[in-house]
Design a protein around this motif. Structure first.
Motif, PDB file in Angstrom:
ATOM      1  N   ALA B  69     -12.206  11.560 -23.820  1.00  0.00           N
ATOM      2  CA  ALA B  69     -13.169  11.684 -24.919  1.00  0.00           C
ATOM      3  C   ALA B  69     -13.491  10.346 -25.583  1.00  0.00           C
ATOM      4  CB  ALA B  69     -12.630  12.668 -25.944  1.00  0.00           C
ATOM      5  N   LEU B  70     -12.424   9.612 -25.925  1.00  0.00           N
ATOM      6  CA  LEU B  70     -12.637   8.395 -26.695  1.00  0.00           C
ATOM      7  C   LEU B  70     -13.408   7.351 -25.885  1.00  0.00           C
ATOM      8  CD1 LEU B  70     -11.753   8.400 -29.521  1.00  0.00           C
ATOM      9  CD2 LEU B  70      -9.712   7.121 -28.912  1.00  0.00           C
ATOM     10  N   GLU B  71     -13.063   7.242 -24.617  1.00  0.00           N
ATOM     11  CA  GLU B  71     -13.712   6.252 -23.761  1.00  0.00           C
ATOM     12  C   GLU B  71     -15.187   6.596 -23.555  1.00  0.00           C
ATOM     13  OE1 GLU B  71     -12.394   3.524 -22.800  1.00  0.00           O
ATOM     14  OE2 GLU B  71     -13.966   2.827 -21.418  1.00  0.00           O
ATOM     15  N   THR B  72     -15.462   7.892 -23.292  1.00  0.00           N
ATOM     16  CA  THR B  72     -16.862   8.260 -23.023  1.00  0.00           C
ATOM     17  C   THR B  72     -17.739   8.075 -24.248  1.00  0.00           C
ATOM     18  OG1 THR B  72     -16.369  10.582 -23.487  1.00  0.00           O
ATOM     19  CG2 THR B  72     -16.308   9.903 -21.186  1.00  0.00           C
ATOM     20  N   LYS B  73     -17.129   8.174 -25.423  1.00  0.00           N
ATOM     21  CA  LYS B  73     -17.934   8.028 -26.644  1.00  0.00           C
ATOM     22  C   LYS B  73     -18.412   6.592 -26.852  1.00  0.00           C
ATOM     23  CE  LYS B  73     -16.567  12.162 -29.002  1.00  0.00           C
ATOM     24  NZ  LYS B  73     -15.624  12.797 -29.898  1.00  0.00           N
ATOM     25  N   LYS B  74     -17.844   5.669 -26.091  1.00  0.00           N
ATOM     26  CA  LYS B  74     -18.323   4.286 -26.195  1.00  0.00           C
ATOM     27  C   LYS B  74     -19.686   4.133 -25.549  1.00  0.00           C
ATOM     28  CE  LYS B  74     -13.758   2.203 -26.303  1.00  0.00           C
ATOM     29  NZ  LYS B  74     -12.713   1.600 -25.481  1.00  0.00           N
ATOM     30  N   TYR B  75     -20.005   5.051 -24.627  1.00  0.00           N
ATOM     31  CA  TYR B  75     -21.246   4.901 -23.860  1.00  0.00           C
ATOM     32  C   TYR B  75     -22.413   5.696 -24.412  1.00  0.00           C
ATOM     33  CZ  TYR B  75     -17.643   3.417 -20.595  1.00  0.00           C
ATOM     34  OH  TYR B  75     -16.567   2.808 -20.043  1.00  0.00           O
ATOM     35  N   ILE B  76     -22.111   6.639 -25.315  1.00  0.00           N
ATOM     36  CA  ILE B  76     -23.203   7.498 -25.754  1.00  0.00           C
ATOM     37  C   ILE B  76     -23.559   7.299 -27.213  1.00  0.00           C
ATOM     38  CG2 ILE B  76     -23.032   9.413 -24.120  1.00  0.00           C
ATOM     39  CD1 ILE B  76     -21.182  10.767 -26.212  1.00  0.00           C
ATOM     40  N   ALA B  77     -24.822   7.532 -27.498  1.00  0.00           N
ATOM     41  CA  ALA B  77     -25.257   7.600 -28.880  1.00  0.00           C
ATOM     42  C   ALA B  77     -25.849   8.983 -29.087  1.00  0.00           C
ATOM     43  CB  ALA B  77     -26.296   6.524 -29.161  1.00  0.00           C
ATOM     44  N   TYR B  78     -25.761   9.453 -30.317  1.00  0.00           N
ATOM     45  CA  TYR B  78     -26.136  10.836 -30.606  1.00  0.00           C
ATOM     46  C   TYR B  78     -27.027  10.862 -31.832  1.00  0.00           C
ATOM     47  CZ  TYR B  78     -25.262  15.587 -32.451  1.00  0.00           C
ATOM     48  OH  TYR B  78     -25.382  16.851 -32.966  1.00  0.00           O
ATOM     49  N   ILE B  79     -28.112  11.596 -31.711  1.00  0.00           N
ATOM     50  CA  ILE B  79     -28.955  11.803 -32.886  1.00  0.00           C
ATOM     51  C   ILE B  79     -28.989  13.292 -33.170  1.00  0.00           C
ATOM     52  CG2 ILE B  79     -31.226  11.459 -33.916  1.00  0.00           C
ATOM     53  CD1 ILE B  79     -31.582   9.030 -32.249  1.00  0.00           C
ATOM     54  N   PRO B  80     -28.283  13.716 -34.221  1.00  0.00           N
ATOM     55  CA  PRO B  80     -28.182  15.152 -34.486  1.00  0.00           C
ATOM     56  C   PRO B  80     -29.495  15.723 -35.022  1.00  0.00           C
ATOM     57  CG  PRO B  80     -26.990  13.911 -36.158  1.00  0.00           C
ATOM     58  CD  PRO B  80     -27.553  12.905 -35.206  1.00  0.00           C
ATOM     59  N   GLU B  81     -29.543  17.052 -35.033  1.00  0.00           N
ATOM     60  CA  GLU B  81     -30.750  17.731 -35.498  1.00  0.00           C
ATOM     61  C   GLU B  81     -30.981  17.429 -36.973  1.00  0.00           C
ATOM     62  OE1 GLU B  81     -30.666  21.841 -34.509  1.00  0.00           O
ATOM     63  OE2 GLU B  81     -32.520  22.270 -35.572  1.00  0.00           O
ATOM     64  N   GLN B  82     -29.903  17.540 -37.758  1.00  0.00           N
ATOM     65  CA  GLN B  82     -30.000  17.182 -39.175  1.00  0.00           C
ATOM     66  C   GLN B  82     -29.539  15.739 -39.309  1.00  0.00           C
ATOM     67  OE1 GLN B  82     -31.226  19.101 -41.497  1.00  0.00           O
ATOM     68  NE2 GLN B  82     -31.473  20.870 -40.128  1.00  0.00           N
TER      69      GLN B  82
END
Ligand code: ATP
Ligand code: MG
Lengths: 477, 234
Positions: B69-82
Motif C-alpha cells: 500500500a505505502l509504496e504504491t501510494k507514491k505513484y498515484i495522485a487522487y482527486i476525490p469527488e468532494q
C-alpha cells in the motif's frame, strides 16, 4: 512524515485560535490554583510561626519563674507549684509538634487541610491530641481545594480531550482524510504526528506553568530534592497526558462522529475521574465499616466513669507496682491531679481495644482504596502529586509516628515524676528535648511515586496499544 | 500502469464490483461511465487501498496495492469527488502540506507557486484562506498537489461535477497536459461529452460489471449517448 503532520497540526491550531484559547484557559486556572495553594501555605507558616513564638515565650517565662524560686526571689504560693512535673510537662513547657509545609506544598494542598499539621503536647491521652485518619467523604478525599493538583488531575484531562476528541473524525468530516491517506502516509503515522504535537504542546504548557508556579510561590529551586520531585512530577504528567490522548485515539478508532466522540470521552472522564473514586470509597466503607465514633466515645465514657469511681484504688495499685515512685516519707497522695492521671491511664487501657479495631478497619479501607487506585489514572495521579508535594496521607502518617514516639518519651519522662511528686528545676527544663520534624527521605518518595508511575505507565501503555492496534482497521472511504 | 485483474468487491450479499479486468497505460485517459451505484467509486477506492478487495488484484506500477500500500501510494495522485481542504489555511499552505507528504520531503515555495501558476490559480489567491475559494479553485490546488507529486497515475472521481463549463474545460486541458506527460489517468464521470472529448477509451459499467470498452476515436458524440443508454435499459 510524522514531523510533517506535526507541523501541519501546529499551523491548524494557530489558524483556528485553539492554541490561544488553551494557553489562556490553562494560565487562568493555574494562576488561580497557585494563589490558593500559596495562601494555604502562608496561613500554615503563619500559624506555626505564632505557635513557636508562644511556646518560646511560655518556656522563657517558666525558666524565669524557676530561677526566681531557686534564687529565693519568688515565693511559691497556693496549691499550684510551677515546679511540679504535671504543670511543666502538661502545660508550661509542653511544645508544639509541627509538620511544616513540604517544599512543593504550594502546588498541592492535598489532604493537608483535613489533617492537623501541629499538636500541642500534654500528658493526657493520645486521643486528646491525635485526630483519627478516617476516610472522609470522597469529594474531600479526591477533589479538595482548587489547587494546581486539582487543575492537573481533574481539569487538564478535559483540555487534553478537547484537543484529542476529533483526531481522526475531524479529518473525515472536513473531507481531508482521503486526500491525506492517498499519500504514502499510514493512519498510525498521521495519528502519531497529531498527538505528538497536541500532547507535546499541552505537556510543555504544564511543565512551563509548574516551573513558573514553583518559582513564583517561592519554591527553593536550589535544592536537589525539589528537582527530584519536579522531575517525577513531569514524568507523571507525561504519562497522564499519554493516557488521555490514548483514550482519544481509542475512541476515534471506532470511526464515530466528532460529536459522538466528545460525548463518549466526556463520559469516560466522568467515570474515571468522579464515579470510580466514589465507588472505591463506597465499597471500602461498606466492606470494612469502622465502629462508629459514638461507640468509641461511649466506651471512653463508661471506662472513665468506672475508673473514676475506683480512682484511689487505682492509684494505690499503681504505687504498689511502682514503689520507687512513692514520695519520700509521704503517704500516696490522693490529690486531684495525681488521681486524674491514674484514672487516665486506666481509661487508656480500657479504650485501647476499641481504638485498635477502629484503626484496623480504617487501615483495611485504605489498603482497599490503595489497590483500587490502579483502575483510575486520576486517583493514581492525585496520589503521586500529593506525595510529591508532601501533602499525602503517607507523610501525615510519617509525622504521626514521630508524634507518637515523642509523646511516649515525654510521658515516660514526666509521669513517674508526677506520681513521685518530683519538682523540676530550671536546669532540667532547659535540657528538655526539643521536637524537630524529620522530612521524608528522597528514597521514601521515590519508592511510593515509582510504583504509581509504573501503574500509570501500564494504564497509558494499554490504551495507546489497543488504540494503535485498532487504527490498522480504520477505513477511509 | 493501472491494472485490475478479476477485481471484485462485495458488501455481504451486495456485489459492488464484479470481476473487473482493466488496464490503463501511461499517457492514457480511461473514463469509467455508469449509473449511480455502478461501482465506479468502488473501483477507485480499491486502487487507493481504502477498501480491501473480496477477490482479485489491483496493481499500480506492477505492485499489488493490498500488499504494498505505502509504496504504491507514491505513484498515484487522487482527486476525490468532494474536493475538501483545510479551510482555515491558505491554498499555498494546503499545497505545501500535501506536497510534502506526497514527496516525503519539503518542497521549495517557489516551485509550489510555480505549480499554482501552471494550474492557473488567480495570482494572489494562494495566500487567501481556502474557505474563500470556489470549487474550481480548490480543485486547482488538488491538481497542483498531483503535479508536485509527479504521480505516474491519476485517479479522479467525478472531477467535473459542479464545475461551470469554462472551469470544466480548463480542467480538461490540465488533465490532457498531464496525460501528455505520460501520466495514466482513470476517471469516473457522468459527463459523456467530456469522456468522449478527453478520454482515450471509455468503459461502461452497470451493477458492478464493466459491460463494454470503446476507443473514443471510433465513434461520435451521439453514438456514445446511444450506446450508454442501450446498456442502461436492458
Ligand atoms: N460501505 C458500503 N456498504 C455497503 N454497500 C456499499 C458500500 N459502499 C458502496 N456500496 C454499494 O456498492 C455499490 C457501488 O457503489 P459505488 O459508490 O462504487 O458506485 P458509483 O458508481 O461510484 O456511483 P455514483 O455514480 O453514485 O458515485 C452501490 O450499490 C453501493 O450501494
Ligand atoms: Mg461514486
Amino acid at each position: 512524515m510524522i514531523g510533517t503532520v506535526a507541523k501541519q497540526e501546529w499551523r491548524l491550531l494557530k489558524a483556528d485560535r485553539t492554541l490561544a484559547a488553551v494557553v489562556v484557559l490553562m494560565a487562568a486556572m493555574v494562576g488561580y490554583s497557585l494563589y490558593n495553594g500559596s495562601s494555604w501555605v502562608a496561613f500554615q507558616r503563619q500559624t506555626l510561626g505564632a505557635a513557636e513564638t508562644e511556646q518560646a515565650e511560655r518556656k522563657g517565662k517558666l525558666l524565669k519563674t524557676l530561677k526566681g524560686i531557686e534564687e529565693g526571689r519568688i515565693e511559691v504560693k497556693g496549691t499550684q507549684d510551677p515546679r511540679s512535673a504535671a504543670s511543666i510537662g502538661g502545660n508550661s513547657s509542653a511544645p508544639y509538634l509541627a509538620m511544616p509545609p513540604a517544599p512543593l506544598a504550594t502546588l498541592a494542598v492535598g489532604q493537608s487541610d483535613l489533617y492537623p499539621y501541629y499538636f500541642k503536647l500534654n500528658l493526657r491521652s493520645k486521643q486528646a491530641i491525635l485526630a483519627n485518619d478516617e476516610i472522609e467523604n470522597p469529594t474531600n478525599l479526591l477533589a479538595g481545594r482548587f489547587d494546581l493538583a486539582f487543575v492537573l488531575v481533574y481539569l487538564f484531562p478535559l483540555v487534553a480531550l478537547a484537543l484529542g476528541y476529533n483526531l481522526i473524525s475531524s479529518e473525515r468530516e472536513q473531507g481531508t482524510l482521503a486526500l491525506a491517506m492517498s499519500q504514502p502516509l499510514t493512519m498510525r503515522e498521521m495519528v502519531t504526528g497529531k498527538i505528538v504535537l497536541r500532547g507535546g504542546l499541552l505537556l510543555g504548557l504544564v511543565v512551563l506553568f509548574t516551573f513558573a508556579g514553583a518559582l513564583l510561590t517561592g519554591v527553593d529551586l536550589g535544592s536537589s530534592t525539589v528537582w527530584l520531585r519536579l522531575g517525577l512530577w513531569v514524568s507523571l504528567m507525561a504519562l497522564y497526558t499519554g493516557f488521555w490522548f490514548g483514550l482519544a485515539v481509542l475512541v476515534n478508532s471506532y470511526q464515530t462522529s466528532s460529536a459522538t466522540n466528545a460525548l463518549t470521552l466526556a463520559g469516560a472522564w466522568l467515570g474515571l475521574v468522579l464515579v470510580l473514586p466514589s465507588v472505591a470509597n463506597l465499597v471500602a466503607t461498606s466492606m470494612y465499616p469502622v465502629p462508629s465514633r459514638v461507640e468509641m466515645v461511649q466506651a471512653m465514657r463508661v471506662a472513665g466513669k468506672e475508673a473514676q469511681s475506683k480512682g484511689s484504688m487505682l492509684l494505690a495499685k499503681y504505687m504498689e507496682d511502682h514503689p520507687e515512685l512513692m514520695p519520700a516519707g509521704e503517704k500516696p497522695a490522693a490529690d486531684f491531679t495525681t488521681l486524674s492521671y491514674a484514672v487516665q491511664m486506666e481509661v487508656d487501657k480500657k479504650v485501647e481495644p476499641v481504638l485498635k479495631r477502629f484503626d484496623e478497619q480504617v487501615e483495611k479501607q485504605q489498603a482497599f482504596v490503595e489497590g483500587f487506585k490502579y483502575l483510575s489514572p486520576a486517583i493514581l495521579a492525585q496520589t503521586a502529586i500529593n506525595d510529591l508535594a508532601g501533602t499525602s496521607l503517607g507523610r501525615y502518617q510519617h509525622f504521626s509516628r514521630q508524634v507518637d514516639g515523642f509523646f511516649d518519651a515525654w510521658k515516660g519522662y514526666f509521669l513517674p515524676k508526677v506520681f513521685a511528686k518530683t519538682k523540676l528545676g530550671s536546669g532540667e527544663v532547659a535540657g528538655l528535648p526539643v521536637y524537630q520534624f524529620r522530612e521524608e527521605t528522597d528514597g521514601d518518595i521515590l519508592g511510593r511515586v515509582g510504583v504509581v508511575l509504573a501503574g500509570m505507565l501500564v494504564l497509558s501503555g494499554a490504551v495507546l496499544w489497543v488504540g494503535y492496534i485498532r487504527l490498522r482497521r480504520v477505513s477511509i472511504s | 500502469m493501472l491494472q485490475a485483474i478479476g477485481l471484485s468487491k462485495s458488501y455481504g450479499a451486495q456485489t459492488a464490483l464484479d470481476g473487473l479486468n482493466l488496464e490503463v497505460k501511461p499517457g492514457e485517459i480511461f473514463c469509467l461511465l455508469g449509473a449511480n451505484g455502478a461501482g465506479k467509486t468502488t473501483t477507485i477506492n480499491l486502487f487507493l487501498n481504502f477498501i480491501e478487495p473480496t477477490s482479485g488484484l489491483a496493481k499500480i506500477n506492477g505492485l499489488d496495492v493490498a500488499s504494498d500500500a505505502l509504496e504504491t501510494k507514491k505513484y498515484i495522485a487522487y482527486i476525490p469527488e468532494q474536493v475538501s481542504l483545510y479551510k482555515n489555511l491558505t491554498g499555498l499552505e494546503n499545497l505545501d502540506y500535501f506536497a510534502t507528504l506526497a514527496s516525503g520531503a519539503a518542497v521549495e515555495k517557489s516551485r509550489l507557486v510555480g505549480y499554482l501558476r501552471e494550474v492557473d490559480l488567480p495570482s494572489g489567491a494562494e495566500d487567501r484562506k481556502v474557505s474563500t475559494y470556489s470549487k474550481g479553485m480548490r480543485q486547482k490546488i488538488v491538481i497542483a498537489i498531483a503535479m508536485a507529486k509527479q504521480a505516474k497515475a491519476l485517479l479522479l472521481d467525478e472531477p467535473t461535477s459542479g464545475l461551470d463549463p469554462k472551469a470544466s474545460n480548463e480542467f480538461s486541458q490540465l488533465i490532457r497536459k498531464l496525460a501528455g506527460n505520460g501520466t495514466a489517468i482513470l476517471m469516473a464521470t457522468h459527463d459523456l461529452f467530456r469522456a468522449k472529448e478527453d478520454g482515450s477509451r471509455v468503459g461502461i459499467m452497470r451493477q458492478g460489471r464493466l459491460r463494454q470498452v470503446l476507443n473514443t476515436d471510433e465513434f461520435g458524440h451521439a453514438d456514445l449517448e446511444r450506446i450508454y443508454l442501450e446498456h442502461m435499459h436492458d
